[in-house]
Design an enzyme around this catalytic site. Structure first.
Site: not given
Length: 535
Positions: A189, A382, A509, A511
């Site tokens: 659609k 942390c 941190h 990451e």
């Protein structure tokens, strides 16, 4: 060369993948030799997401200069491999706050302060400032939410004005929409996309490109229909199909000529993007030979976006180990001394990520104890580091009731205490120890080995509490190693137990610094230990 501005908007529904499209385009343009930066406009009234619940917003991504930002900035950094700054995330709250401060100082010289021109001018200044501070050839700006949201109107008006301010050849509008597929009817659609573009054009913005998010290939007939009704070139209708791995998306967009169309529109003379290394990385990711099981013990596991950088960093470290990381989501609230072994028995490694508040902390402490006593590789991050210290104090040093002053202000043994420069701070937002800080590594430690024996490593922080140095000698006497400290030796940054295979925790941190082609070293050491533990 004039700076080029690319604006990415969304329609039909939110969470459609605008951020991934913007990040993928950024990677393609960077691989053409262009200097690229990217920013996110968030129309909410919060100054930043720092005080928002992870269930509302997901992860808070911290930049080098200490800005608390939207998780999309993590995607941007991972895809494009750049470090962003505080100008890369702009909210309604931040803009209104700055404009009101100027009004109070009389900087508007008695003028009536209005959305146009004052708010829109402030927004345009943020766009230009982000490009200027990074000396970029191209800046990509993503606007959160969808066209039609009342909160987005000032942002879209600012984007409209940019075309007149810097010239049509220097601006491109990309609109991302959902192309729903109705299985019962067996057809796609286009009407929702048509209405979304109509809404955008009603605000004075004609998109130059459509990116359609779809589960099934659209086919040229659908593309031609959208091109006709939305007034874009047929080749500028780009599919963003669902994929097995996010990092396939830049290659899929390149195959459709997206970056070439952008360069042609903006009159950018740049060589074709060399995606050889990226393609090789994707091939490797699709054909990993091993598997490693990591249990993530967290308090927000119902919304996995709360740990998105942690998950991506684990995956990146898995790639270099030729291992697919399978994550077992463990709700810290459910962990007890009685069931911890059952919940974690099949884990090759355990990670205890950050968080705030008391809920779930006792469960995390039980998980840390299980990892220590059973020699399962463990990484604490942390709050995970702070709880690692508390667990050791309780169960090795025998300090019954040891805790953090944040979690139990009345504790007899405040192993974790508030930082001295945080004592008199009352506001919660933007007042943590934020951004990039150095950690001096202890020679011969597992942390130093992970970082290839560097003397100092710099990583991003987000915390208010720290290890209480009054207990440092007592910990060291029991074999607990403080393997990373601030250069002045005052703040504990990394702790470890050297006798275990890998039992390391850090205050920062790591990451937030990981990339798919350049995984963060401490995460890699952890995943490597977990892979070895699985054999």
């Amino acid at each position: 060369m004039s700076t080029k501005y690319i604006f990415v908007t969304g329609g039909v529904v939110s969470s459609i993948g605008k951020g991934i499209v913007a990040a993928s385009l950024g990677r393609l343009l960077k691989n053409r030799g262009l200097k690229v930066t990217i920013q996110k406009f968030d129309p909410y009234i919060n100054i930043d997401p720092g005080t928002m619940s992870p269930y509302q917003h997901g992860e808070v991504f911290v930049t080098d200069d200490g800005a608390e930002t939207d998780l999309d900035l993590g995607h941007y950094e991972r895809f494009i491999d750049i470090n962003l700054n505080k100008y890369s995330n702009v909210t309604t709250g931040k803009i209104y706050s700055e404009v009101l401060r100027k009004e109070r100082r009389g900087e508007y010289l008695g003028a009536t302060v209005q959305v146009i021109p004052h708010i829109t001018d402030a927004l345009k200044e943020k766009i230009k400032r982000a490009a200027l501070t990074t000396d970029s050839d191209v800046i990509i700006t993503e606007v959160g939410g969808t066209v039609g949201d009342i909160e987005s109107l000032p942002f879209l008006e600012a984007l409209r004005q940019m075309k007149a301010d810097v010239g049509a050849d220097n601006v491109m509008y990309i609109h991302t929409t959902l192309l729903p597929y109705l299985k019962a009817a067996g057809e796609m659609k286009t009407k929702p996309t048509q209405h979304s573009v109509k809404e955008l054009r009603g605000l004075g913005i004609q998109p130059n490109m459509l990116v359609i998010r779809t589960e099934e290939p659209a086919g040229q007939g659908i593309k031609n229909k959208l091109a006709q009704f939305c007034d874009v070139a047929p080749e500028a209708v780009i599919e963003s199909l669902d994929v097995e791995h996010l990092y396939q998306i830049p290659l899929n967009l390149q195959a459709q000529g997206m970056d070439q169309i952008v360069c042609d529109h903006l009159k950018l003379d740049a060589p074709a993007a060399d995606m050889t290394e990226w393609s090789a990385m994707v091939d490797k990711v699709m054909n990993l030979k091993k598997q490693v099981k990591i249990s993530l013990v967290g308090k927000y596991v119902e919304l996995q976006d709360a740990y998105i950088s942690v998950v991506e960093a684990l995956k990146h470290s898995g790639y270099v180990n030729d291992a697919e990381v399978k994550i077992n989501w463990v709700n810290a609230n459910d962990v007890t001394a009685e069931n911890v072994a059952e919940l974690l028995s099949d884990a090759d490694g355990i990670i205890v990520p950050g968080g705030f508040g008391q809920r779930g902390t006792e469960g995390k402490i039980q998980a840390i104890r299980y990892a220590r006593e059973n020699d399962v590789p463990m990484l604490g991050v942390c709050l995970g580091m702070q709880l690692t210290c508390i667990e050791f104090a309780r169960h090795v040093l025998g300090l019954e009731g040891a805790n953090s002053a944040e979690l139990a202000p009345e504790t007899k043994y405040p192993i974790i205490d508030i930082m001295r420069d945080q004592i008199d701070i009352e506001d919660m937002g933007g007042t943590l120890r934020l951004g990039l800080y150095p950690s001096k590594l202890k020679r011969g430690s597992k942390a130093a080995a992970a970082y290839h024996n560097q003397e100092v490593v710099q990583r991003r922080h987000r915390h208010r509490y720290e290890f209480n140095n009054a207990f440092r000698e007592q910990f060291e006497a029991a074999g607990f190693v403080f393997s990373g400290v601030s250069p002045d030796n005052r703040l504990v940054e990394i702790v470890e137990i050297p006798e275990n295979k890998f039992f390391v925790a850090c205050q920062y941190h790591p990451e937030l610094s990981s990339r798919p082609n350049r995984p963060e070293e401490l995460y890699t050491a952890f995943v490597t230990a977990a892979v070895e533990n699985s054999n």
